[in-house]
Structures are given as C-alpha cells and as structure tokens.
Design a protein around this motif. Structure first.
Motif, PDB file in Angstrom:
ATOM      1  N   ALA A 274       0.826  -1.064  -0.096  1.00  0.00           N
ATOM      2  CA  ALA A 274       0.081  -0.125   0.005  1.00  0.00           C
ATOM      3  C   ALA A 274       0.935   1.263  -0.042  1.00  0.00           C
ATOM      4  N   SER A 275       1.912   1.048   0.756  1.00  0.00           N
ATOM      5  CA  SER A 275       2.896   2.263   0.801  1.00  0.00           C
ATOM      6  C   SER A 275       4.302   1.836   1.243  1.00  0.00           C
ATOM      7  N   TRP A 276       5.298   2.651   0.806  1.00  0.00           N
ATOM      8  CA  TRP A 276       6.472   2.166   1.338  1.00  0.00           C
ATOM      9  C   TRP A 276       7.435   3.373   1.254  1.00  0.00           C
ATOM     10  N   THR A 280      13.619   2.656   4.309  1.00  0.00           N
ATOM     11  CA  THR A 280      12.989   1.862   5.630  1.00  0.00           C
ATOM     12  C   THR A 280      12.793   0.574   5.550  1.00  0.00           C
ATOM     13  N   LYS A 281      12.378  -0.348   6.183  1.00  0.00           N
ATOM     14  CA  LYS A 281      12.202  -1.575   6.199  1.00  0.00           C
ATOM     15  C   LYS A 281      10.658  -2.126   6.132  1.00  0.00           C
ATOM     16  N   THR A 282       9.983  -0.974   6.301  1.00  0.00           N
ATOM     17  CA  THR A 282       8.346  -1.187   6.616  1.00  0.00           C
ATOM     18  C   THR A 282       7.528  -1.074   5.384  1.00  0.00           C
ATOM     19  N   ALA A 283       6.511  -1.683   5.199  1.00  0.00           N
ATOM     20  CA  ALA A 283       5.393  -1.495   4.305  1.00  0.00           C
ATOM     21  C   ALA A 283       4.123  -1.819   4.654  1.00  0.00           C
ATOM     22  N   THR A 284       3.205  -0.818   4.617  1.00  0.00           N
ATOM     23  CA  THR A 284       1.971  -1.277   4.966  1.00  0.00           C
ATOM     24  C   THR A 284       1.420  -2.035   3.763  1.00  0.00           C
ATOM     25  N   VAL A 285       0.421  -2.731   3.990  1.00  0.00           N
ATOM     26  CA  VAL A 285      -0.407  -3.495   2.887  1.00  0.00           C
ATOM     27  C   VAL A 285      -1.693  -3.471   2.693  1.00  0.00           C
ATOM     28  N   ASP A 286      -2.399  -3.600   1.357  1.00  0.00           N
ATOM     29  CA  ASP A 286      -3.683  -3.493   1.202  1.00  0.00           C
ATOM     30  C   ASP A 286      -4.717  -4.535   1.982  1.00  0.00           C
ATOM     31  N   GLU A 287      -3.978  -5.677   2.268  1.00  0.00           N
ATOM     32  CA  GLU A 287      -4.821  -6.737   3.106  1.00  0.00           C
ATOM     33  C   GLU A 287      -4.791  -6.465   4.359  1.00  0.00           C
ATOM     34  N   ALA A 288      -5.959  -6.967   4.790  1.00  0.00           N
ATOM     35  CA  ALA A 288      -5.852  -6.909   6.596  1.00  0.00           C
ATOM     36  C   ALA A 288      -5.175  -7.907   7.191  1.00  0.00           C
ATOM     37  N   LEU A 289      -4.639  -7.907   8.238  1.00  0.00           N
ATOM     38  CA  LEU A 289      -3.805  -9.010   8.747  1.00  0.00           C
ATOM     39  C   LEU A 289      -4.423  -9.302  10.301  1.00  0.00           C
ATOM     40  N   PRO A 334      10.206  -1.025  -3.049  1.00  0.00           N
ATOM     41  CA  PRO A 334       9.137  -1.521  -3.890  1.00  0.00           C
ATOM     42  C   PRO A 334       8.121  -0.278  -4.015  1.00  0.00           C
ATOM     43  N   ALA A 335       7.336  -0.449  -5.099  1.00  0.00           N
ATOM     44  CA  ALA A 335       6.283   0.751  -5.507  1.00  0.00           C
ATOM     45  C   ALA A 335       5.056   0.418  -4.874  1.00  0.00           C
ATOM     46  N   ASP A 336       4.146   1.215  -4.761  1.00  0.00           N
ATOM     47  CA  ASP A 336       2.880   0.939  -4.340  1.00  0.00           C
ATOM     48  C   ASP A 336       2.141   0.170  -5.267  1.00  0.00           C
ATOM     49  N   GLY A 337       1.581  -0.881  -4.746  1.00  0.00           N
ATOM     50  CA  GLY A 337       0.833  -1.739  -5.710  1.00  0.00           C
ATOM     51  C   GLY A 337       1.659  -2.897  -6.154  1.00  0.00           C
ATOM     52  N   ASP A 338       2.982  -2.924  -5.597  1.00  0.00           N
ATOM     53  CA  ASP A 338       3.785  -4.196  -5.788  1.00  0.00           C
ATOM     54  C   ASP A 338       3.163  -5.506  -5.334  1.00  0.00           C
TER      55      ASP A 338
END
Length: 426
Positions: A274-276, A280-289, A334-338
């Motif tokens: 979702a965003s990177w 950094t080492k952290t990425a938010t993701v589009d899916e719920a965890l 990584p790009a958003d949407g990867d």
C-alpha cells in the motif's frame, strides 16, 4: 561397496483374531492359536503392500536393523585406488596397497500407527477386517517410510536450478511467455555430465532419476525419449519406471519432492504494497492482517520486486493499516501496488519440483524386512483388565528406519517448475 546382503524374513509373533467363531468346534482364522503360516502371511502381506510405495528406497545401499547393537546403523564406503604409473622394478615385489574405508553412522528411529476395532464391528462386518486393515496400514507405512527417505535426499547439497541458467530457487519461473524453467533433456544431460565428472558408478548400466508426473509431462515429448519396452525386458524394469533419456532411467512417483510456499495469510496467498518509504524496512499492505497472520509471518521468506527478503515482524490491522517489517532495507524500494509473493519456492510463489538424478551408493537406508517393519494385531481381551469386557482389538504397524546421504557428489537435485504449477506440495 557390497550391496548383496542376505536378509531372511522373520515370522513376527502376532496375536490375531479376525472374527468370532460361529461355533466353538469350528477351526477358523478367528482362533487365538493362529498358525505360524497365518502369522507369516499377514506380516508378509503388510510388507508387500508397503514395498510398492518405497520408490525412494530402491536405489539405496541397504543395511539390516542392528540387533542388540544399539540404535546406530553403519554404512560403509570405499575410496577409489590411485593410479599406479611407476613401472615395476624387475624381480622386485612392490609394496601392497591398503583399502581406505570410511563409515557413515546413522541413528535409527521408530515410526508407527494403529487403529482400534470394536467387538461389534468384528461380529457384524461383512468384509475381512484384518485383510482390509492390513492393506490400508501397509499403504500408510509405505508412504511414511518413503517420505522419510525422500526428505533426506531432498536435503542434498548438489543442486542444479533448471538447465543451470538460474542460481537460486526463487528465480525459477513458470507460466511465463518466455523463459520458463521446465525440466528439459538439456537439464538432465547436465546432471548426468556432473555425475560422470565425479566418477559416480552407474546403477546397473545407467544412472537413475526419480521424477514427479508433472515434470514427466514436460520431459517426455522430446524425440530422444525412450519407453521401457524400447530398451529393457519386463523382468528388469524398476518399480515405477517410465522411460529413459540421456543415459538416465526415470522412475515416476507422485511422492517426488515438491517445494511449496504456503499462503502468506489465512485469507490470501499474496499481499500488496500500500505504501513504502524509501530507506525503511516497513511496508503497509492493502490486505487486513489478523493477529494469527501477524504472528505467523516473522521468519517467512517473501519476494518483493523479484528480490528475496525475510519478514522480521508484522503488525495486525485493517486493510491499509497492517504492516510488515523486513530484516534489511531492500536495494530497490518497492512501489505502491507491488505484489508480495511467498518466497520459499519459485518466482511469484510457484511450486518447484525436485528431480533426483543419482549414481550407485549415493545414499543408504535400512531394510524393511528382518525387523524393519512389523504388523501388530491385538485380539479382543488381550489388554487384560484394561479391556474387562473384551470390547476392543487393534491393528497397527511399527517400523525402525533411517536414511542417510553417503556421497553428495553421486546425486544431483534438479529443481524446476512445471506446466502444472497449481498442484500443492506434499
């Protein structure tokens, strides 16, 4: 190495009861005093049902289970003798040579399973329960023991990725318009060339390979492929043998090793960035965890942008708020949407198949006869006070087993994808 080891079948002591006797004067297989012939029959029947499943055992150096010698089995291998290029001196006897033998030791372990049957089932069932049970138990034992050997072989250190064009498992592609890493004759030839370079002895007159049916589909269309009737008589065909190419005879089994990457979450196989933030080492993701998802992700290998990374931690949350943290900053952000793929198998998380190409004495295992595999049946009431009303009997199997790689240079594991990449690993 001498593989001609004579092993005698033993009559296991079994306490068997098939059905309650219709009359106290009728002699049937339900009698408690089962004959030696019947005991041997059921023991051998279990072994016969297990043997066809032991595809991975059939090319091994086999050793009997040690009796009263601890739990260690020894496999022996001899070093080749050097060349003797110095001419003999006339009339002078040269020094003799010494055999150089090394020993590989392995510790055996026990495996087994059983089920219970009630007195009512034995009294009312139409089928011969012991025969049917033995058939199922033999198949289970065979698959179990075969898997133990397979996992040992799949851990070998000599790996060839496709036709040697790739250097790691996660790079193996499948389902692409170009560059698919399917099993080819060229890949087999490369593996055979390696075995020849290592002076690996052939098994009989050829090398042998264990292959999954999915990879068979990719390989057998080659014009050089030969079917068994074209090169061997029926009495000299291995269990599961399907054909030959490049001086290598192939044995097919659905139990051949598949490296499968598990889904990243309970609801989805992949994740989406979702965003990177660069650096950094952290990425938010589009899916719920979920909390369970977040707990399971640390330590998992993941593919982001084709690069292999490891998840250090994960934060549960709703879609767009959940996050994963990698152990290292990616070389390219990584790009958003990867798409984030599971990374324990091939590119884009595709299954990777192992085809084992081997020479003689590459590995060893224990015999299933002579105590290696036993059929154990307990008749009603054999438990004494634990079964006061004689309501329960049982049938089961127990095996003592170990497998060990002996000479790493005598086996090559070819890893490829397949046109049938949707199948799961076993």
């Amino acid at each position: 190495m001498n593989k001609d080891i004579t092993v005698k079948r033993r009559a296991f002591t079994l306490d068997l009861q098939l059905f309650a006797a219709p009359s106290p004067n009728t002699n049937t297989t339900a009698d408690g005093d089962l004959s030696d012939e019947m005991r041997i029959y059921y023991s051998d029947y279990l072994i016969d049902m297990a043997v066809p499943k032991l595809v991975h055992d059939q090319f091994a150096q086999k050793r009997p289970i040690p009796e009263r010698s601890g739990k260690t089995v020894q496999f022996r291998k001899y070093s080749p003798l050097p060349k003797l290029v110095t001419p003999l001196t006339e009339g002078v006897t040269p020094d003799g040579q010494k055999l150089k033998m090394s020993v590989v030791e392995a510790t055996v372990a026990q495996y087994g399973g059983y089920f219970e049957v009630s007195d009512i089932l034995q009294l009312t069932a139409i089928d011969n329960n012991l025969v049917e049970a033995t058939k199922l138990l033999g198949a289970q034992a065979g698959r179990t023991l075969d898997t133990i050997t397979r996992e040992t072989l799949a851990g070998g250190t000599n790996v060839q990725f496709g036709a040697a064009a790739k250097s790691a498992r996660h790079q193996l592609a499948g389902g692409e318009e170009t560059g698919n890493d399917y099993l080819t004759v060229d890949a087999v030839k490369r593996a055979v060339r390696y075995l020849k370079a290592m002076n690996a002895e052939k098994v009989g007159e050829s090398y042998v390979a264990i292959i999954n049916p999915d990879c068979t589909y990719d390989l057998t269309n080659d014009e050089d492929w030969k079917y068994p009737h074209q090169y061997a008589d029926p009495e000299h065909i291995y269990t599961g043998e399907i054909g030959m190419v490049a001086g290598c005879r192939f044995v097919e089994t659905t139990e051949a090793k598949i490296f499968h990457a598990a889904d990243l979450t309970g609801a989805a196989r992949t994740l989406t960035v979702a965003s990177w933030t660069a650096g950094t080492k952290t990425a938010t993701v589009d899916e719920a965890l979920t909390a369970d998802d977040a707990a399971a992700l640390p330590g998992r290998k993941v593919l982001i942008g084709g690069a292999l990374s490891t998840v250090a931690s994960a934060t549960a949350g709703a879609a767009g708020a959940a996050a994963i943290v990698l152990t290292e900053v990616p070389a390219e952000a990584p790009a958003d949407g990867d798409i984030v793929y599971p990374g324990e198998a091939g590119a884009r998380g595709r299954d990777v198949y192992a085809t084992l190409v081997m020479g003689d004495n590459a590995y060893g295992t224990t015999e299933i006869e002579g105590g290696g595999l036993q059929h154990i049946v307990k008749q009603l009431g054999s438990a004494g006070t634990a079964d006061p009303l004689n309501q329960r009997g049982s049938a089961g199997w127990k095996a003592t087993k170990v497998a060990e790689r002996l000479v790493e240079e005598y086996m090559v594991r070819i890893e490829t994808t397949s046109t049938f990449n949707d199948i799961g690993a076993n």
